[in-house]
Design a protein around this motif. Structure first.
Motif, PDB file in Angstrom:
ATOM      1  N   VAL A   1       2.152   1.906  -3.504  1.00  0.00           N
ATOM      2  CA  VAL A   1       1.222   2.559  -4.433  1.00  0.00           C
ATOM      3  C   VAL A   1       1.357   4.069  -4.319  1.00  0.00           C
ATOM      4  O   VAL A   1       1.488   4.777  -5.313  1.00  0.00           O
ATOM      5  CB  VAL A   1      -0.235   2.098  -4.182  1.00  0.00           C
ATOM      6  CG1 VAL A   1      -1.227   2.992  -4.931  1.00  0.00           C
ATOM      7  CG2 VAL A   1      -0.415   0.649  -4.600  1.00  0.00           C
TER       8      VAL A   1
ATOM      9  N   SER B   1       0.828  -1.194   0.000  1.00  0.00           N
ATOM     10  CA  SER B   1       0.000   0.000   0.000  1.00  0.00           C
ATOM     11  C   SER B   1       0.868   1.251   0.000  1.00  0.00           C
ATOM     12  O   SER B   1       0.588   2.202  -0.715  1.00  0.00           O
ATOM     13  CB  SER B   1      -0.935  -0.012   1.200  1.00  0.00           C
ATOM     14  OG  SER B   1      -0.197  -0.087   2.399  1.00  0.00           O
TER      15      SER B   1
ATOM     16  N   LEU C   1      -8.621  -0.969  -6.368  1.00  0.00           N
ATOM     17  CA  LEU C   1      -7.753   0.124  -6.805  1.00  0.00           C
ATOM     18  C   LEU C   1      -8.495   0.898  -7.892  1.00  0.00           C
ATOM     19  O   LEU C   1      -8.987   0.299  -8.847  1.00  0.00           O
ATOM     20  CB  LEU C   1      -6.448  -0.444  -7.376  1.00  0.00           C
ATOM     21  CG  LEU C   1      -5.465   0.565  -7.969  1.00  0.00           C
ATOM     22  CD1 LEU C   1      -4.851   1.442  -6.881  1.00  0.00           C
ATOM     23  CD2 LEU C   1      -4.364  -0.156  -8.738  1.00  0.00           C
TER      24      LEU C   1
ATOM     25  N   LEU D   1      -6.774   3.263  -3.101  1.00  0.00           N
ATOM     26  CA  LEU D   1      -6.637   1.837  -2.801  1.00  0.00           C
ATOM     27  C   LEU D   1      -7.374   1.582  -1.497  1.00  0.00           C
ATOM     28  O   LEU D   1      -7.042   2.173  -0.470  1.00  0.00           O
ATOM     29  CB  LEU D   1      -5.164   1.452  -2.657  1.00  0.00           C
ATOM     30  CG  LEU D   1      -4.903   0.003  -2.198  1.00  0.00           C
ATOM     31  CD1 LEU D   1      -5.461  -0.997  -3.195  1.00  0.00           C
ATOM     32  CD2 LEU D   1      -3.411  -0.225  -1.985  1.00  0.00           C
TER      33      LEU D   1
ATOM     34  N   ALA E   1      -1.046   0.508 -10.738  1.00  0.00           N
ATOM     35  CA  ALA E   1      -1.092   1.941 -10.429  1.00  0.00           C
ATOM     36  C   ALA E   1      -0.020   2.695 -11.208  1.00  0.00           C
ATOM     37  O   ALA E   1      -0.285   3.743 -11.807  1.00  0.00           O
ATOM     38  CB  ALA E   1      -0.910   2.166  -8.923  1.00  0.00           C
TER      39      ALA E   1
ATOM     40  N   LEU F   1      -0.924  -4.633  -7.633  1.00  0.00           N
ATOM     41  CA  LEU F   1      -1.589  -3.339  -7.466  1.00  0.00           C
ATOM     42  C   LEU F   1      -0.621  -2.182  -7.727  1.00  0.00           C
ATOM     43  O   LEU F   1      -0.987  -1.184  -8.353  1.00  0.00           O
ATOM     44  CB  LEU F   1      -2.184  -3.229  -6.057  1.00  0.00           C
ATOM     45  CG  LEU F   1      -3.377  -4.149  -5.782  1.00  0.00           C
ATOM     46  CD1 LEU F   1      -3.708  -4.154  -4.292  1.00  0.00           C
ATOM     47  CD2 LEU F   1      -4.591  -3.741  -6.602  1.00  0.00           C
TER      48      LEU F   1
END
Length: 127
Positions: free
Chosen positions: A4, A1, A69, A60, A40, A36
């Motif tokens: 991202v 996370s 996402l 997210l 992104a 993810l």
């Protein structure tokens, strides 16, 4: 996370495109986090290359059964087809589907471009 947020901010740095990143998720399993982050990065890269947007928003969110996402820009460009030098939309979709998820991209309801990926949480043990 955290990755991202970092890839989005890095991609937009010095481009004149402002980014807002909202992360409401804890640590995802490595394969999911990697997917993810890659989606992104590529989606924002497409915004920079193909859109006349000056703003991109990335969100997210971790839900009980999946991660979602969303990437939205405010440009007037349409979603590009596969592009040289990047994963392209088909590759993004392939990566998400490999983890049992879904990926959609296209013109948003208010114009601009929207990309959306949803990846289910893996079962902790076989049923």
């Amino acid at each position: 996370s955290v990755q991202v947020r970092a890839v989005v901010e890095r991609a937009c740095a010095g481009t004149g495109i402002s980014s807002s990143v909202n992360v409401e998720a804890g640590e995802a399993p490595a394969a999911i986090a990697s997917c993810l982050t890659a989606v992104a990065r590529e989606a924002v890269s497409n915004v920079l290359r193909h859109s006349n947007a000056n703003r991109v928003a990335v969100e997210l969110v971790e839900h009980p059964g999946f991660w979602r996402l969303t990437i939205v820009d405010n440009g007037t460009g349409t979603a590009p087809d596969d592009t040289a030098g990047g994963m392209g939309l088909a590759s993004m979709e392939e990566r998400v589907r490999a983890l049992g998820g879904t990926f959609h991209a296209g013109t948003g309801q208010h114009g601009g471009w929207t990309g959306f990926a949803s990846i289910p949480r893996p079962e902790r043990r076989p049923a």
